[in-house]
Design an enzyme around this catalytic site. Structure first.
Site, PDB file in Angstrom:
ATOM      1  N   TYR A   1      15.997  30.243   8.487  1.00 45.77           N
ATOM      2  CA  TYR A   1      14.877  31.070   8.943  1.00 45.77           C
ATOM      3  C   TYR A   1      14.872  31.096  10.488  1.00 45.77           C
ATOM      4  CZ  TYR A   1      12.746  30.716   4.213  1.00 45.77           C
ATOM      5  OH  TYR A   1      12.462  30.876   2.777  1.00 45.77           O
TER       6      TYR A   1
ATOM      7  N   LYS B   1       0.870  -1.003   0.071  1.00 48.63           N
ATOM      8  CA  LYS B   1      -0.032   0.134   0.047  1.00 48.63           C
ATOM      9  C   LYS B   1       0.944   1.236  -0.159  1.00 48.63           C
ATOM     10  CE  LYS B   1      -0.443  -0.500   5.057  1.00 48.63           C
ATOM     11  NZ  LYS B   1      -1.054  -0.937   5.911  1.00 48.63           N
TER      12      LYS B   1
HETATM   13  C1  LIG Z   1      -0.550  -1.800   7.017  1.00 49.57           C
HETATM   14  C2  LIG Z   1      -0.812  -3.228   7.342  1.00 49.57           C
HETATM   15  C3  LIG Z   1      -0.097  -4.318   7.389  1.00 49.57           C
HETATM   16  C4  LIG Z   1       1.186  -4.321   7.612  1.00 49.57           C
HETATM   17  O1  LIG Z   1       1.762  -3.809   8.667  1.00 49.57           O
HETATM   18  P1  LIG Z   1       3.099  -3.640   9.082  1.00 49.57           P
HETATM   19  O2  LIG Z   1       3.060  -3.118  10.468  1.00 49.57           O
HETATM   20  O3  LIG Z   1       3.625  -2.549   8.163  1.00 49.57           O
HETATM   21  O4  LIG Z   1       3.913  -5.025   8.961  1.00 49.57           O
HETATM   22  C5  LIG Z   1      -1.184  -5.399   7.605  1.00 49.57           C
HETATM   23  N1  LIG Z   1      -2.201  -5.589   7.594  1.00 49.57           N
HETATM   24  C6  LIG Z   1      -2.967  -4.488   7.342  1.00 49.57           C
HETATM   25  C7  LIG Z   1      -4.420  -4.529   7.284  1.00 49.57           C
HETATM   26  C8  LIG Z   1      -2.358  -3.258   7.279  1.00 49.57           C
HETATM   27  O5  LIG Z   1      -3.209  -2.142   7.008  1.00 49.57           O
END
Ligand SMILES: *Cc1c(COP(=O)(O)O)cnc(C)c1O
Length: 350
Positions: free
Chosen positions: A244, A35
């Site tokens: 800044y 993702k």
């Molecule tokens: C992002 C996600 C994962 C992976 O989690 P990590 O902590 O990055 O290993 C697994 N399952 C779902 C539903 C997620 O949203």
């Protein structure tokens, strides 16, 4: 080269996936979470490489991400959509063979009505209170849903990076109570869950951050190196200020390097006066405010013959160390890496 260089080590990602896969017994499959464009590192190259290494299951958040991933992977592998079947998704899900992980009774109804013969999974709410059918909703529709042959029953854990947290065992118990005896494939563990122990395995694990070299997978190989070019170097006298807001004042004769990356490239402004960059192996503190395209670095301790690039991420400092300096987590460091870097997919470390 005016932009920074982001090296992404696909061999290290593959090694991390294999290592996490080897934690669980044979027969427990290991999916790939890509993702948010593979946690900012490039979903297509990562998924293509892990597919070649044997991965068969991939997950993204949105159907649109699934379309791009399907184009990269071709027809074989399973692609799960974590936002489920949103309104208007049906044509995309069907055309690209994406498997929605349905999150609510409303989504179940939508999916069975709009795409009655299309594969789906179910997300169950076991204690995180984010996505999924809670126990009462599941009880109401389980018989109907199970008769339609869901491909996967899954839930997500809120605290699996903290082995001592009591919510882990509670979520496990709720998940079992909701799914034992269904005969459907099940999935509960992300990276943290894999490391909690074998009770959390079920049929499929879903690691993300561990693939990309982040906590809680302490044995992960580092995946990214970020090198930032020095634009110019100047000498400061004691009392002169930097950047800044004039938030840093030289207390001694100082050599200052101006480096071409800023908060628009994922160097959070919270790193102002807090980060360390490396000239070779010499740590050099970021001084003054992070600005949009630039940061300033005290390179007084570095060799006179300063390297062309300073390293922000790499062998000397991983994503979790930088995250700690910024008051965030490795996930956010990765997903914030901007689009301006020159990206190379190769080997970072020997
Ligand atoms: C992002 C996600 C994962 C992976 O989690 P990590 O902590 O990055 O290993 C697994 N399952 C779902 C539903 C997620 O949203």
């Amino acid at each position: 080269m005016a932009s920074g260089t982001l090296d992404i080590d696909l061999s290290a990602i593959t090694a991390n996936w294999r290592a996490l896969d080897a934690v669980t017994p044979q027969g427990v499959r290991t999916a790939v979470m890509v993702k948010a464009d593979g946690y900012g590192l490039g979903a297509s190259p990562i998924a293509t490489r892990l597919r070649a290494a044997g991965a068969e299951d991939f997950f993204v958040a949105l159907a649109e991400e699934g379309v791009a991933l399907r184009a990269a992977l071709g027809p074989g592998p399973r692609i799960g959509i974590l936002s489920g079947h949103m309104s208007g998704d049906a044509p995309i899900l069907a055309a690209h063979n994406l498997t929605p992980m349905l999150t609510s009774r409303a989504q179940v109804a939508r999916h069975l009505h709009e795409l009655p013969d299309h594969p789906f999974g179910i997300q169950l709410e076991t204690g995180m209170n984010r996505l999924g059918l809670d126990p009462q909703d599941w009880q109401a529709v389980a018989a109907e849903v199970l008769a339609r042959g869901p491909r996967l029953l899954m839930s997500h854990m809120a605290c699996s990076d903290d082995p001592a947290h009591p919510l882990n065992a509670r979520q496990l118990a709720v998940f079992r109570a909701m799914t034992d005896g269904t005969g459907v494939r099940r999935s509960l563990a992300s990276t943290g869950g894999i490391l909690l122990g074998r009770a959390y395995d079920f049929d499929l694990t879903r690691p993300g951050i561990g693939l990309y070299g982040g906590a809680p997978f302490a044995d992960a190989r580092a995946v990214v190196r970020l090198s930032l070019p020095v634009v110019q170097v100047r000498a400061l006298a004691p009392g002169q200020t930097v950047g800044y807001g004039a938030t840093w004042t030289a207390s001694r004769p100082t050599r200052l390097a101006t480096v071409a990356a800023g908060y628009a490239d994922g160097l959070f402004r919270a790193l102002t006066n807090r980060a360390t960059l490396y000239a070779g192996s010499v740590p050099c503190p970021l001084v003054g405010r992070v600005s949009m395209d630039l940061v300033t670095v005290d390179v007084t301790a570095a060799p006179e013959d300063l390297p062309d690039q300073l390293e922000l991420l790499g062998a000397h400092q991983g994503i979790d160390a930088l995250a700690q300096a910024a008051g965030t987590i490795g996930y956010e460091i990765l997903t914030a890496l901007g689009s301006r870097y020159d990206r190379h997919y190769g080997q970072v470390a020997a």
